[in-house]
Enzyme design. Structure first.
Site, PDB file in Angstrom:
ATOM      1  N   LYS A  88     -10.878  28.193  20.786  1.00 40.01           N
ATOM      2  CA  LYS A  88     -11.846  29.076  21.897  1.00 40.01           C
ATOM      3  C   LYS A  88     -11.914  28.735  22.945  1.00 40.01           C
ATOM      4  O   LYS A  88     -12.286  29.007  24.040  1.00 40.01           O
ATOM      5  CB  LYS A  88     -11.543  29.976  21.772  1.00 40.01           C
ATOM      6  CG  LYS A  88     -10.414  31.114  20.596  1.00 40.01           C
ATOM      7  CD  LYS A  88     -10.808  31.476  19.296  1.00 40.01           C
ATOM      8  CE  LYS A  88      -9.174  32.023  18.245  1.00 40.01           C
ATOM      9  NZ  LYS A  88      -9.574  32.191  16.892  1.00 40.01           N
TER      10      LYS A  88
ATOM     11  N   GLN B 180     -13.595  35.906  13.647  1.00 34.88           N
ATOM     12  CA  GLN B 180     -13.050  35.511  13.112  1.00 34.88           C
ATOM     13  C   GLN B 180     -12.315  35.343  12.179  1.00 34.88           C
ATOM     14  O   GLN B 180     -13.150  35.569  11.104  1.00 34.88           O
ATOM     15  CB  GLN B 180     -13.040  33.732  13.386  1.00 34.88           C
ATOM     16  CG  GLN B 180     -12.095  32.423  13.097  1.00 34.88           C
ATOM     17  CD  GLN B 180     -11.075  32.549  13.847  1.00 34.88           C
ATOM     18  OE1 GLN B 180     -11.358  32.401  14.995  1.00 34.88           O
ATOM     19  NE2 GLN B 180     -10.058  32.146  13.449  1.00 34.88           N
TER      20      GLN B 180
ATOM     21  N   ASP C   5      -8.629  40.788  20.407  1.00 36.83           N
ATOM     22  CA  ASP C   5      -7.518  40.020  19.450  1.00 36.83           C
ATOM     23  C   ASP C   5      -6.007  41.128  18.904  1.00 36.83           C
ATOM     24  O   ASP C   5      -5.456  41.165  18.240  1.00 36.83           O
ATOM     25  CB  ASP C   5      -8.517  39.784  17.715  1.00 36.83           C
ATOM     26  CG  ASP C   5      -7.952  39.083  17.657  1.00 36.83           C
ATOM     27  OD1 ASP C   5      -7.547  38.150  17.933  1.00 36.83           O
ATOM     28  OD2 ASP C   5      -8.695  38.554  15.969  1.00 36.83           O
TER      29      ASP C   5
END
Length: 290
Positions: free
Chosen positions: A57, A101, A124
């Site tokens: 990322k 995450q 997200d």
């Protein structure tokens, strides 16, 4: 006229097109004197797979001109410490996206943490408010979850009609199965969600014009599970008996009956990070281009 089978939906190629358009937009923003979009990625613990995702990322963000702030926290970080950190970044005007995450260590409640992210920075797409908006007709989520959004992008860029089609989603996870079902429904597909308790699973899959497989079972879907000419999107990421990456679909079998199919690797995977970057850019544009 004979039908073609096994046309590959190339996630690497499509994601590179998406990323190039993001890069071009960010270049234009900077030329206008606007700041770069900013993405904060928080990783708790030292899982190797999560570390790899975060590195990927960061590299992609850098390549596209997105400012990426990576925060690596030890495994023993408390839930309250993580909440305080997420809340502090949620209040910063120059932060456009926050990603925690997953999975988190077992002592931290994932649901509580995700609700601490300002939904306008939930790039997200997993905040309950955004998922709730996704599930309601006439509402638009601030952000759609990245992997499901990538699946739809692949269908669109391959010229595959969604409206009016029978779509079967194999899997009901919060990360893929449920949100991709809602996205397909919002595009006027007739959607069936199948899972481990669904009877006659093979027969249900054979009804699909569009089959999305996200169930985490190596090469579960065989040739006789797929209707001739169906489109198959394989979200699975497994390893086979030779320790090679493979999906939930037996690609070598199914490509002979599917009209379009995504390979593993090189299918849905590359789209996920591309969609994360797209969501981050969209968040920045909402603030900077008012």
């Amino acid at each position: 006229m004979s039908q073609e089978f096994g046309k590959i939906i190339d996630g690497k190629e499509i994601s590179s097109q998406v990323k190039q358009s993001i890069k071009d937009e960010i270049t234009l923003m900077k030329e206008k004197g606007l700041r770069a979009p900013c993405l904060v990625v928080i990783l708790v613990g030292d899982r190797k797979d999560s570390q790899t995702y975060v590195r990927n990322k960061k590299k992609t963000a850098s390549d596209l001109g997105i400012n990426s702030i990576d925060i690596l926290l030890p495994e023993q970080t408390t839930q309250q410490e993580l909440i305080d950190l997420v809340q502090s970044y949620s209040k910063k005007d120059d932060v456009d996206g926050i990603l925690v995450q997953l999975p988190l260590p077992s002592h931290i409640n994932e649901e509580i943490i995700l609700t601490q992210i300002d939904e306008s920075k939930d790039v997200d797409g997993f905040h309950p408010v955004n998922i709730g908006k996704l599930a309601m007709r006439g509402r638009k989520a601030d952000f759609e979850p990245c992997t499901p959004k990538g699946c739809i992008e692949m269908l669109d860029r391959s010229g595959i009609e969604i409206a009016g089609k029978n779509a079967v989603v194999l899997g009901r996870s919060n990360i893929v199965g449920l949100p991709v079902s809602m996205l397909l429904l919002n595009r006027d597909a007739t959607v069936t969600i199948c899972h481990s308790k669904t009877p006659n699973l093979k027969e249900k899959c054979r009804e699909a014009d569009i089959l999305v497989v996200a169930i985490g079972k190596t090469k579960l879907v065989k040739k006789d599970w797929v209707k001739t000419g169906a489109v198959v999107i394989d979200v699975g990421m497994n390893t086979d008996e030779n320790n090679k990456l493979c999906g939930d679909v037996d690609y070598n079998e199914v490509k002979d009956v599917a009209s379009y199919i995504t390979p593993v690797p090189g299918g849905v995977g590359p789209m996920t990070i591309a969609m994360l970057m797209k969501n981050t850019l969209e968040s920045a544009k909402k603030k900077l281009l008012k």
